[in-house]
Scaffold this motif. Structure first.
Motif, PDB file in Angstrom:
ATOM      1  N   LEU A 175       0.806  -1.213   0.000  1.00  0.00           N
ATOM      2  CA  LEU A 175       0.000   0.000   0.000  1.00  0.00           C
ATOM      3  C   LEU A 175       0.846   1.274   0.000  1.00  0.00           C
ATOM      4  O   LEU A 175       0.527   2.220  -0.730  1.00  0.00           O
ATOM      5  CB  LEU A 175      -0.959   0.003   1.181  1.00  0.00           C
ATOM      6  CG  LEU A 175      -2.310  -0.698   0.978  1.00  0.00           C
ATOM      7  CD1 LEU A 175      -3.147  -0.584   2.243  1.00  0.00           C
ATOM      8  CD2 LEU A 175      -3.055  -0.131  -0.208  1.00  0.00           C
ATOM      9  N   PRO A 176       1.924   1.357   0.792  1.00  0.00           N
ATOM     10  CA  PRO A 176       2.742   2.575   0.721  1.00  0.00           C
ATOM     11  C   PRO A 176       3.287   2.827  -0.684  1.00  0.00           C
ATOM     12  O   PRO A 176       3.316   3.971  -1.151  1.00  0.00           O
ATOM     13  CB  PRO A 176       3.868   2.304   1.722  1.00  0.00           C
ATOM     14  CG  PRO A 176       3.270   1.338   2.693  1.00  0.00           C
ATOM     15  CD  PRO A 176       2.382   0.459   1.874  1.00  0.00           C
ATOM     16  N   GLY A 177       3.708   1.758  -1.379  1.00  0.00           N
ATOM     17  CA  GLY A 177       4.214   1.920  -2.736  1.00  0.00           C
ATOM     18  C   GLY A 177       3.136   2.381  -3.699  1.00  0.00           C
ATOM     19  O   GLY A 177       3.366   3.267  -4.550  1.00  0.00           O
ATOM     20  N   PHE A 178       1.934   1.792  -3.589  1.00  0.00           N
ATOM     21  CA  PHE A 178       0.832   2.209  -4.456  1.00  0.00           C
ATOM     22  C   PHE A 178       0.453   3.666  -4.188  1.00  0.00           C
ATOM     23  O   PHE A 178       0.209   4.448  -5.118  1.00  0.00           O
ATOM     24  CB  PHE A 178      -0.387   1.315  -4.226  1.00  0.00           C
ATOM     25  CG  PHE A 178      -0.296  -0.038  -4.878  1.00  0.00           C
ATOM     26  CD1 PHE A 178      -0.015  -0.164  -6.229  1.00  0.00           C
ATOM     27  CD2 PHE A 178      -0.514  -1.194  -4.144  1.00  0.00           C
ATOM     28  CE1 PHE A 178       0.060  -1.412  -6.835  1.00  0.00           C
ATOM     29  CE2 PHE A 178      -0.440  -2.442  -4.733  1.00  0.00           C
ATOM     30  CZ  PHE A 178      -0.155  -2.560  -6.085  1.00  0.00           C
ATOM     31  N   ARG A 179       0.401   4.030  -2.911  1.00  0.00           N
ATOM     32  CA  ARG A 179      -0.015   5.393  -2.581  1.00  0.00           C
ATOM     33  C   ARG A 179       1.040   6.415  -2.991  1.00  0.00           C
ATOM     34  O   ARG A 179       0.702   7.548  -3.374  1.00  0.00           O
ATOM     35  CB  ARG A 179      -0.340   5.485  -1.097  1.00  0.00           C
ATOM     36  CG  ARG A 179      -1.642   4.761  -0.759  1.00  0.00           C
ATOM     37  CD  ARG A 179      -1.922   4.639   0.710  1.00  0.00           C
ATOM     38  NE  ARG A 179      -3.239   4.049   0.938  1.00  0.00           N
ATOM     39  CZ  ARG A 179      -3.694   3.652   2.121  1.00  0.00           C
ATOM     40  NH1 ARG A 179      -2.928   3.792   3.205  1.00  0.00           N
ATOM     41  NH2 ARG A 179      -4.894   3.128   2.237  1.00  0.00           N
ATOM     42  N   ALA A 180       2.298   6.028  -2.929  1.00  0.00           N
ATOM     43  CA  ALA A 180       3.353   6.924  -3.423  1.00  0.00           C
ATOM     44  C   ALA A 180       3.213   7.138  -4.922  1.00  0.00           C
ATOM     45  O   ALA A 180       3.407   8.251  -5.429  1.00  0.00           O
ATOM     46  CB  ALA A 180       4.730   6.348  -3.081  1.00  0.00           C
ATOM     47  N   VAL A 199     -15.101  -4.880   0.759  1.00  0.00           N
ATOM     48  CA  VAL A 199     -13.690  -4.624   0.470  1.00  0.00           C
ATOM     49  C   VAL A 199     -13.332  -3.196   0.831  1.00  0.00           C
ATOM     50  O   VAL A 199     -14.185  -2.299   0.863  1.00  0.00           O
ATOM     51  CB  VAL A 199     -13.354  -4.905  -1.009  1.00  0.00           C
ATOM     52  CG1 VAL A 199     -13.634  -6.359  -1.360  1.00  0.00           C
ATOM     53  CG2 VAL A 199     -14.112  -3.972  -1.951  1.00  0.00           C
ATOM     54  N   THR A 200     -12.051  -2.998   1.099  1.00  0.00           N
ATOM     55  CA  THR A 200     -11.528  -1.679   1.391  1.00  0.00           C
ATOM     56  C   THR A 200     -10.036  -1.681   1.052  1.00  0.00           C
ATOM     57  O   THR A 200      -9.551  -2.603   0.392  1.00  0.00           O
ATOM     58  CB  THR A 200     -11.793  -1.300   2.863  1.00  0.00           C
ATOM     59  OG1 THR A 200     -11.466   0.086   3.060  1.00  0.00           O
ATOM     60  CG2 THR A 200     -11.015  -2.161   3.832  1.00  0.00           C
ATOM     61  N   SER A 201      -9.307  -0.680   1.510  1.00  0.00           N
ATOM     62  CA  SER A 201      -7.892  -0.538   1.160  1.00  0.00           C
ATOM     63  C   SER A 201      -7.121  -1.817   1.459  1.00  0.00           C
ATOM     64  O   SER A 201      -7.258  -2.405   2.538  1.00  0.00           O
ATOM     65  CB  SER A 201      -7.273   0.615   1.947  1.00  0.00           C
ATOM     66  OG  SER A 201      -7.941   1.825   1.676  1.00  0.00           O
ATOM     67  N   GLY A 202      -6.320  -2.253   0.491  1.00  0.00           N
ATOM     68  CA  GLY A 202      -5.514  -3.451   0.651  1.00  0.00           C
ATOM     69  C   GLY A 202      -6.153  -4.703   0.109  1.00  0.00           C
ATOM     70  O   GLY A 202      -5.480  -5.738  -0.019  1.00  0.00           O
ATOM     71  N   VAL A 220      -7.482  -2.341  -4.312  1.00  0.00           N
ATOM     72  CA  VAL A 220      -8.036  -1.132  -3.689  1.00  0.00           C
ATOM     73  C   VAL A 220      -6.913  -0.431  -2.933  1.00  0.00           C
ATOM     74  O   VAL A 220      -6.304  -1.005  -2.026  1.00  0.00           O
ATOM     75  CB  VAL A 220      -9.197  -1.460  -2.748  1.00  0.00           C
ATOM     76  CG1 VAL A 220      -9.772  -0.172  -2.156  1.00  0.00           C
ATOM     77  CG2 VAL A 220     -10.296  -2.244  -3.481  1.00  0.00           C
ATOM     78  N   VAL A 221      -6.659   0.805  -3.317  1.00  0.00           N
ATOM     79  CA  VAL A 221      -5.532   1.558  -2.757  1.00  0.00           C
ATOM     80  C   VAL A 221      -5.992   2.585  -1.732  1.00  0.00           C
ATOM     81  O   VAL A 221      -5.349   2.767  -0.689  1.00  0.00           O
ATOM     82  CB  VAL A 221      -4.739   2.241  -3.897  1.00  0.00           C
ATOM     83  CG1 VAL A 221      -3.651   3.153  -3.348  1.00  0.00           C
ATOM     84  CG2 VAL A 221      -4.148   1.189  -4.822  1.00  0.00           C
ATOM     85  N   LEU A 266       5.910   3.707 -11.537  1.00  0.00           N
ATOM     86  CA  LEU A 266       5.189   2.566 -10.979  1.00  0.00           C
ATOM     87  C   LEU A 266       5.795   2.166  -9.638  1.00  0.00           C
ATOM     88  O   LEU A 266       6.964   2.455  -9.368  1.00  0.00           O
ATOM     89  CB  LEU A 266       5.243   1.395 -11.952  1.00  0.00           C
ATOM     90  CG  LEU A 266       4.462   1.591 -13.252  1.00  0.00           C
ATOM     91  CD1 LEU A 266       4.774   0.463 -14.240  1.00  0.00           C
ATOM     92  CD2 LEU A 266       2.964   1.642 -12.972  1.00  0.00           C
ATOM     93  N   PRO A 267       5.013   1.494  -8.799  1.00  0.00           N
ATOM     94  CA  PRO A 267       5.576   1.021  -7.533  1.00  0.00           C
ATOM     95  C   PRO A 267       6.790   0.119  -7.781  1.00  0.00           C
ATOM     96  O   PRO A 267       6.795  -0.697  -8.707  1.00  0.00           O
ATOM     97  CB  PRO A 267       4.415   0.221  -6.913  1.00  0.00           C
ATOM     98  CG  PRO A 267       3.191   0.779  -7.540  1.00  0.00           C
ATOM     99  CD  PRO A 267       3.581   1.166  -8.927  1.00  0.00           C
TER     100      PRO A 267
END
Length: 282
Positions: A32-37, A104-107, A123-124, A264-265
């Motif tokens: 998730l940190p990589g996707f959000r970055a 579903v939610t983040s992750g 889901v990010v 990309l992540p």
């Protein structure tokens, strides 16, 4: 026939503790940190507005984000996903539910049907993640419901209604692919109910819904793991507080944005199809 008598060991049978059917601990972890970055500073390259009681398609290439946003007022939507070049690979709501739970939610990942069984999207960000589960057992973004459809509507009410999400998704898919309606209907499948607030009644086990907590500006953002064709219907039930096949419920548009990250992540690759040998499923 008389009702069967309760056995003497009924309480003991009910007291057996359950186990999780599909423990997700061995799934590859979600960065998730990589996707959000990657999402930070991503460029919007397309936007699709979905009118009330209608559906529209969108394209989300692998390595891009798609964001579904409530605009105007509280509105839920029904989402279908297909591999953009292999339409037989589509979203598998049942397996997504088995792996991640009823909502579903983040992750969480959105998985494809057999024999592919791979993440279609992740889901990010979820602005309604705070809702969790309420006192009725309801949550947001469910993979329980099947989509409102004209067949069930006729079965229960005797009437005909042509703006059910099933119908909307068929029309949008047919318009985008060029298929005739009769062929396109077979590709429309069980949905992710975006923003819908649902659960199961604890006494009867029935599927229940209530007014969605979504408000303008709330959004669900997903990362496309493969090239996606998506279709989103703005449900004719509006916030689904009372009904979902209706011309009287107040309805609002939904917005879909396609976002291209600058980078990309780290380490991300498109997931391969499931490694189990195809054709051996029987």
């Amino acid at each position: 026939m008389s009702e069967p008598a309760e056995p003497v060991d009924a309480a003991a049978r009910r007291a057996v503790r359950p186990v999780v059917c599909y423990p997700p601990e061995t799934l590859p972890p979600v960065d998730l940190p990589g996707f959000r970055a990657a999402l930070d500073g991503a460029e919007r390259i397309d936007v699709v507005m979905v009118p009330p009681r209608e559906a529209r398609c969108f394209m989300a290439p692998a390595g891009h984000f798609f964001r579904i946003t409530s605009v105007g007022g509280p509105q839920v939507g029904d989402l279908n996903l297909w591999h953009a070049r292999e339409l037989g690979e589509r979203f598998f709501s049942g397996k997504t539910r088995a792996l991640h739970g009823t909502h579903v939610t983040s992750g969480c990942r959105l998985w494809s049907v057999l024999p592919y069984l791979r993440p279609m999207a992740t889901v990010v960000e979820d602005s309604l993640e705070w809702y969790g589960r309420d006192e009725f057992g309801c949550g947001v973004h469910d993979v329980i419901g099947t989509r409102c459809d004209p067949y069930t509507n006729r079965l229960l009410s005797g009437g005909d209604y042509h703006h059910c999400c099933h119908s909307n998704l068929i029309r949008a898919f047919a318009a985008t692919t060029g298929m005739p309606i009769s062929e396109a209907e077979g590709y429309v499948h069980d949905v992710l109910n975006v923003f819908m607030c649902t659960g199961f009644d604890r006494q009867t086990g029935q599927y229940i819904m209530k007014a969605s907590p979504v408000r303008p500006g709330d959004a669900l953002t997903c990362f496309a793991e493969i090239d996606l064709l998506g279709a989103l219907s703005a449900c004719p039930g509006g916030d689904c507080s009372a009904q979902h096949s209706s011309d009287t419920a107040e309805c609002w548009p939904l917005m879909v944005e396609i976002l291209k990250p600058a980078a990309l992540p780290e380490g991300w690759e498109q997931p391969p199809v499931n490694a189990y040998p195809r054709g051996h499923g029987a």
